[in-house]
Motif scaffolding. Structure first.
Motif, PDB file in Angstrom:
ATOM      1  N   SER A 161       0.785  -1.231   0.000  1.00  2.22           N
ATOM      2  CA  SER A 161       0.000   0.000   0.000  1.00  2.22           C
ATOM      3  C   SER A 161       0.816   1.280   0.000  1.00  2.22           C
ATOM      4  CB  SER A 161      -0.944   0.010   1.213  1.00  2.22           C
ATOM      5  OG  SER A 161      -0.191  -0.040   2.422  1.00  2.22           O
ATOM      6  N   ARG A 162       2.121   1.190   0.084  1.00  4.80           N
ATOM      7  CA  ARG A 162       2.921   2.417   0.130  1.00  4.80           C
ATOM      8  C   ARG A 162       4.272   2.193  -0.538  1.00  4.80           C
ATOM      9  NH1 ARG A 162       3.630   3.633   6.389  1.00  4.80           N
ATOM     10  NH2 ARG A 162       1.369   3.498   6.212  1.00  4.80           N
ATOM     11  N   TRP A 163       4.793   3.281  -1.083  1.00  5.09           N
ATOM     12  CA  TRP A 163       6.088   3.224  -1.755  1.00  5.09           C
ATOM     13  C   TRP A 163       7.238   3.426  -0.786  1.00  5.09           C
ATOM     14  CZ3 TRP A 163       5.922   1.200  -6.333  1.00  5.09           C
ATOM     15  CH2 TRP A 163       4.755   1.343  -7.102  1.00  5.09           C
ATOM     16  N   GLY A 164       6.946   4.053   0.341  1.00  8.45           N
ATOM     17  CA  GLY A 164       7.981   4.281   1.325  1.00  8.45           C
ATOM     18  C   GLY A 164       7.359   4.683   2.644  1.00  8.45           C
ATOM     19  N   SER A 165       8.182   4.680   3.701  1.00  7.05           N
ATOM     20  CA  SER A 165       7.714   5.120   5.008  1.00  7.05           C
ATOM     21  C   SER A 165       8.913   5.567   5.827  1.00  7.05           C
ATOM     22  CB  SER A 165       6.955   4.003   5.736  1.00  7.05           C
ATOM     23  OG  SER A 165       7.821   2.913   6.011  1.00  7.05           O
ATOM     24  N   THR A 167       9.945   6.041  10.073  1.00  7.34           N
ATOM     25  CA  THR A 167       9.528   5.843  11.455  1.00  7.34           C
ATOM     26  C   THR A 167      10.041   6.972  12.342  1.00  7.34           C
ATOM     27  OG1 THR A 167      11.495   4.540  12.012  1.00  7.34           O
ATOM     28  CG2 THR A 167       9.587   3.346  11.110  1.00  7.34           C
ATOM     29  N   ALA A 168       9.521   7.004  13.568  1.00  7.37           N
ATOM     30  CA  ALA A 168       9.899   8.056  14.508  1.00  7.37           C
ATOM     31  C   ALA A 168      11.377   8.007  14.858  1.00  7.37           C
ATOM     32  CB  ALA A 168       9.051   7.941  15.776  1.00  7.37           C
ATOM     33  N   ASP A 169      11.998   6.829  14.756  1.00  8.89           N
ATOM     34  CA  ASP A 169      13.427   6.735  15.069  1.00  8.89           C
ATOM     35  C   ASP A 169      14.311   6.964  13.845  1.00  8.89           C
ATOM     36  OD1 ASP A 169      13.016   4.418  13.668  1.00  8.89           O
ATOM     37  OD2 ASP A 169      13.892   3.079  15.169  1.00  8.89           O
ATOM     38  N   GLY A 170      13.711   7.434  12.752  1.00 12.07           N
ATOM     39  CA  GLY A 170      14.495   7.824  11.583  1.00 12.07           C
ATOM     40  C   GLY A 170      14.799   6.739  10.587  1.00 12.07           C
ATOM     41  N   ALA A 171      14.154   5.590  10.708  1.00  9.47           N
ATOM     42  CA  ALA A 171      14.375   4.499   9.755  1.00  9.47           C
ATOM     43  C   ALA A 171      13.474   4.689   8.539  1.00  9.47           C
ATOM     44  CB  ALA A 171      14.089   3.159  10.411  1.00  9.47           C
ATOM     45  N   ILE A 172      14.051   4.561   7.357  1.00 11.21           N
ATOM     46  CA  ILE A 172      13.298   4.713   6.115  1.00 11.21           C
ATOM     47  C   ILE A 172      13.153   3.353   5.443  1.00 11.21           C
ATOM     48  CG2 ILE A 172      13.489   5.589   3.734  1.00 11.21           C
ATOM     49  CD1 ILE A 172      14.368   8.224   4.853  1.00 11.21           C
ATOM     50  N   MET A 173      11.937   3.077   4.971  1.00 11.88           N
ATOM     51  CA  MET A 173      11.653   1.875   4.216  1.00 11.88           C
ATOM     52  C   MET A 173      11.246   2.289   2.807  1.00 11.88           C
ATOM     53  SD  MET A 173       9.081   0.026   2.666  1.00 11.88           S
ATOM     54  CE  MET A 173       7.638   0.782   3.381  1.00 11.88           C
ATOM     55  N   LEU A 174      11.745   1.572   1.808  1.00  8.11           N
ATOM     56  CA  LEU A 174      11.358   1.798   0.431  1.00  8.11           C
ATOM     57  C   LEU A 174      10.916   0.479  -0.183  1.00  8.11           C
ATOM     58  CD1 LEU A 174      14.293   4.116  -0.734  1.00  8.11           C
ATOM     59  CD2 LEU A 174      11.969   4.830  -0.149  1.00  8.11           C
ATOM     60  N   CYS A 175       9.886   0.528  -1.001  1.00 12.76           N
ATOM     61  CA  CYS A 175       9.413  -0.660  -1.710  1.00 12.76           C
ATOM     62  C   CYS A 175      10.358  -0.955  -2.866  1.00 12.76           C
ATOM     63  CB  CYS A 175       7.995  -0.423  -2.221  1.00 12.76           C
ATOM     64  SG  CYS A 175       7.327  -1.780  -3.204  1.00 12.76           S
ATOM     65  N   VAL A 179      12.143   0.676  -7.940  1.00 12.53           N
ATOM     66  CA  VAL A 179      13.278   0.705  -8.861  1.00 12.53           C
ATOM     67  C   VAL A 179      12.815   0.577 -10.312  1.00 12.53           C
ATOM     68  CG1 VAL A 179      13.828  -1.781  -9.021  1.00 12.53           C
ATOM     69  CG2 VAL A 179      15.672  -0.093  -9.073  1.00 12.53           C
ATOM     70  N   MET A 180      11.584   0.125 -10.533  1.00 13.22           N
ATOM     71  CA  MET A 180      11.050   0.036 -11.887  1.00 13.22           C
ATOM     72  C   MET A 180      10.496   1.369 -12.375  1.00 13.22           C
ATOM     73  SD  MET A 180       9.211  -3.740 -12.002  1.00 13.22           S
ATOM     74  CE  MET A 180       8.329  -3.648 -10.439  1.00 13.22           C
ATOM     75  N   ALA A 181      10.255   2.306 -11.472  1.00 14.52           N
ATOM     76  CA  ALA A 181       9.708   3.611 -11.830  1.00 14.52           C
ATOM     77  C   ALA A 181      10.807   4.530 -12.360  1.00 14.52           C
ATOM     78  CB  ALA A 181       9.050   4.249 -10.610  1.00 14.52           C
ATOM     79  N   PRO A 182      10.443   5.598 -13.081  1.00 15.53           N
ATOM     80  CA  PRO A 182      11.458   6.545 -13.558  1.00 15.53           C
ATOM     81  C   PRO A 182      12.242   7.149 -12.398  1.00 15.53           C
ATOM     82  CG  PRO A 182       9.367   6.908 -14.685  1.00 15.53           C
ATOM     83  CD  PRO A 182       9.093   5.921 -13.585  1.00 15.53           C
ATOM     84  N   ARG A 183      13.454   7.579 -12.684  1.00 14.26           N
ATOM     85  CA  ARG A 183      14.319   8.113 -11.633  1.00 14.26           C
ATOM     86  C   ARG A 183      13.719   9.328 -10.965  1.00 14.26           C
ATOM     87  NH1 ARG A 183      20.456   7.558 -14.211  1.00 14.26           N
ATOM     88  NH2 ARG A 183      20.496   5.253 -14.217  1.00 14.26           N
ATOM     89  N   GLU A 184      12.980  10.156 -11.727  1.00 10.85           N
ATOM     90  CA  GLU A 184      12.348  11.334 -11.130  1.00 10.85           C
ATOM     91  C   GLU A 184      11.340  10.921 -10.059  1.00 10.85           C
ATOM     92  OE1 GLU A 184      13.702  12.156 -15.256  1.00 10.85           O
ATOM     93  OE2 GLU A 184      12.398  10.636 -14.340  1.00 10.85           O
ATOM     94  N   VAL A 185      10.651   9.815 -10.301  1.00  8.48           N
ATOM     95  CA  VAL A 185       9.683   9.314  -9.326  1.00  8.48           C
ATOM     96  C   VAL A 185      10.406   8.777  -8.097  1.00  8.48           C
ATOM     97  CG1 VAL A 185       7.846   7.635  -8.938  1.00  8.48           C
ATOM     98  CG2 VAL A 185       8.013   8.813 -11.139  1.00  8.48           C
ATOM     99  N   GLN A 186      11.487   8.053  -8.309  1.00  3.16           N
ATOM    100  CA  GLN A 186      12.290   7.567  -7.190  1.00  3.16           C
ATOM    101  C   GLN A 186      12.783   8.740  -6.340  1.00  3.16           C
ATOM    102  OE1 GLN A 186      15.473   5.228  -8.873  1.00  3.16           O
ATOM    103  NE2 GLN A 186      14.086   4.072 -10.210  1.00  3.16           N
ATOM    104  N   HIS A 187      13.274   9.767  -7.007  1.00  3.85           N
ATOM    105  CA  HIS A 187      13.801  10.935  -6.309  1.00  3.85           C
ATOM    106  C   HIS A 187      12.727  11.578  -5.437  1.00  3.85           C
ATOM    107  CE1 HIS A 187      15.580  15.008  -5.821  1.00  3.85           C
ATOM    108  NE2 HIS A 187      16.739  14.373  -5.956  1.00  3.85           N
ATOM    109  N   TYR A 188      11.523  11.694  -5.970  1.00  5.51           N
ATOM    110  CA  TYR A 188      10.425  12.300  -5.206  1.00  5.51           C
ATOM    111  C   TYR A 188      10.076  11.455  -3.986  1.00  5.51           C
ATOM    112  CZ  TYR A 188       5.660  12.923  -3.671  1.00  5.51           C
ATOM    113  OH  TYR A 188       4.543  13.058  -2.890  1.00  5.51           O
ATOM    114  N   ILE A 190      11.861   9.328  -2.322  1.00  6.81           N
ATOM    115  CA  ILE A 190      12.944   9.386  -1.337  1.00  6.81           C
ATOM    116  C   ILE A 190      12.960  10.748  -0.642  1.00  6.81           C
ATOM    117  CG2 ILE A 190      15.458   9.421  -1.095  1.00  6.81           C
ATOM    118  CD1 ILE A 190      15.498   7.214  -3.287  1.00  6.81           C
ATOM    119  N   ALA A 191      12.778  11.834  -1.395  1.00  8.54           N
ATOM    120  CA  ALA A 191      12.713  13.170  -0.800  1.00  8.54           C
ATOM    121  C   ALA A 191      11.537  13.269   0.172  1.00  8.54           C
ATOM    122  CB  ALA A 191      12.591  14.227  -1.892  1.00  8.54           C
ATOM    123  N   HIS A 192      10.423  12.681  -0.209  1.00 10.62           N
ATOM    124  CA  HIS A 192       9.226  12.664   0.640  1.00 10.62           C
ATOM    125  C   HIS A 192       9.532  12.028   1.992  1.00 10.62           C
ATOM    126  CE1 HIS A 192       4.678  12.230   1.005  1.00 10.62           C
ATOM    127  NE2 HIS A 192       5.123  11.504   2.019  1.00 10.62           N
TER     128      HIS A 192
END
Length: 237
Positions: A161-165, A167-175, A179-188, A190-192
């Motif tokens: 249900s999500r591309w990334g998340s 947590t409160a302790d600063g851990a980032i998860m990415l689906c 990596v199949m999406a365009p780089r501009e989408v990846q960049h967004y 990750i920036a999010h």
């Protein structure tokens, strides 16, 4: 449906046969229905005392809605010799090389897959997961270095249900499918998630920071709404 409310079955409704995934949730207050874009199934969620008969009545009374929304679910990608696979938004031809002993490798815009054909989808999935850790990790590291927003760790998962998340302790998860999406989408994406290191909400300050971190927000949001669902589908041979 099993005793605990789980399971999958085929159900006949006015618009045809549909696959129903049953769920039971202690947090649900009423019966709910949604379309799972990843599997193309109808998900019926029941509260603890919800009845199967009532859920089926809800499903059948919304037959037209179910049919219309299932029709919008994109076809699952077919990973097979002669087909294609996306990497950074670009299609790469799949070439099966049964006699080779090199695993999976890229030459130009061709992804070569060795081994038996029945393992092709599994090998490509493993390959893309590895590419996700390398490519998305590099993008995250670059943006973190440029902004000073550093996560405590990065994990790569297969989420529904999500591309990334973040947590409160600063851990980032990415689906990994990102990596199949365009780089501009990846960049967004990750920036999010990096922006959440400063703002754990989606308030005005958060979106202002996102817009400072990436110029791709509008394009990426449009792309994800239009094309993102196909990346969530389970791959087929």
């Amino acid at each position: 449906m099993t005793a605990d409310g789980g399971g999958t079955e085929t159900v006949a409704i006015a618009s045809g046969q549909v696959t129903v995934c049953w769920r039971r949730s202690t947090r649900a207050r009423r019966i709910s229905m949604r379309i799972d874009a990843r599997s193309g199934h109808v998900v019926l969620t029941l509260p603890p005392r919800g009845r199967r008969e009532d859920a089926l009545a809800l499903l059948r009374s919304h037959s037209s809605w179910v049919a219309a929304n299932l029709a919008r679910v994109p076809q699952a990608p077919r990973w097979r010799d002669g087909g294609h696979i996306l990497l950074d938004g670009r299609p790469h031809a799949i070439r099966h090389c049964p006699q080779a002993r090199r695993g999976v490798w890229i030459e130009g815009d061709v992804v070569h897959v060795s081994g038996e054909v029945e393992f092709l989808v599994r090998r490509l999935t493993t390959f893309l997961r590895e590419q996700a850790r390398t490519r998305l990790g590099a993008c995250l590291e670059t943006l973190a270095r440029e902004t000073g927003l550093r996560p405590s760790r990065l994990t790569i998962r297969d989420t529904r249900s999500r591309w990334g998340s973040c947590t409160a302790d600063g851990a980032i998860m990415l689906c990994w499918r990102l990596v199949m999406a365009p780089r501009e989408v990846q960049h967004y994406v990750i920036a999010h998630e990096l922006a959440h290191l400063r703002h754990m909400n989606h308030g005005p300050d958060f979106w202002m920071l996102v817009d400072r971190l990436t110029p791709h927000r509008r394009h990426a949001e449009t792309w994800l709404r239009r094309d993102g669902a196909v990346l969530l589908r389970d791959m087929q041979e």
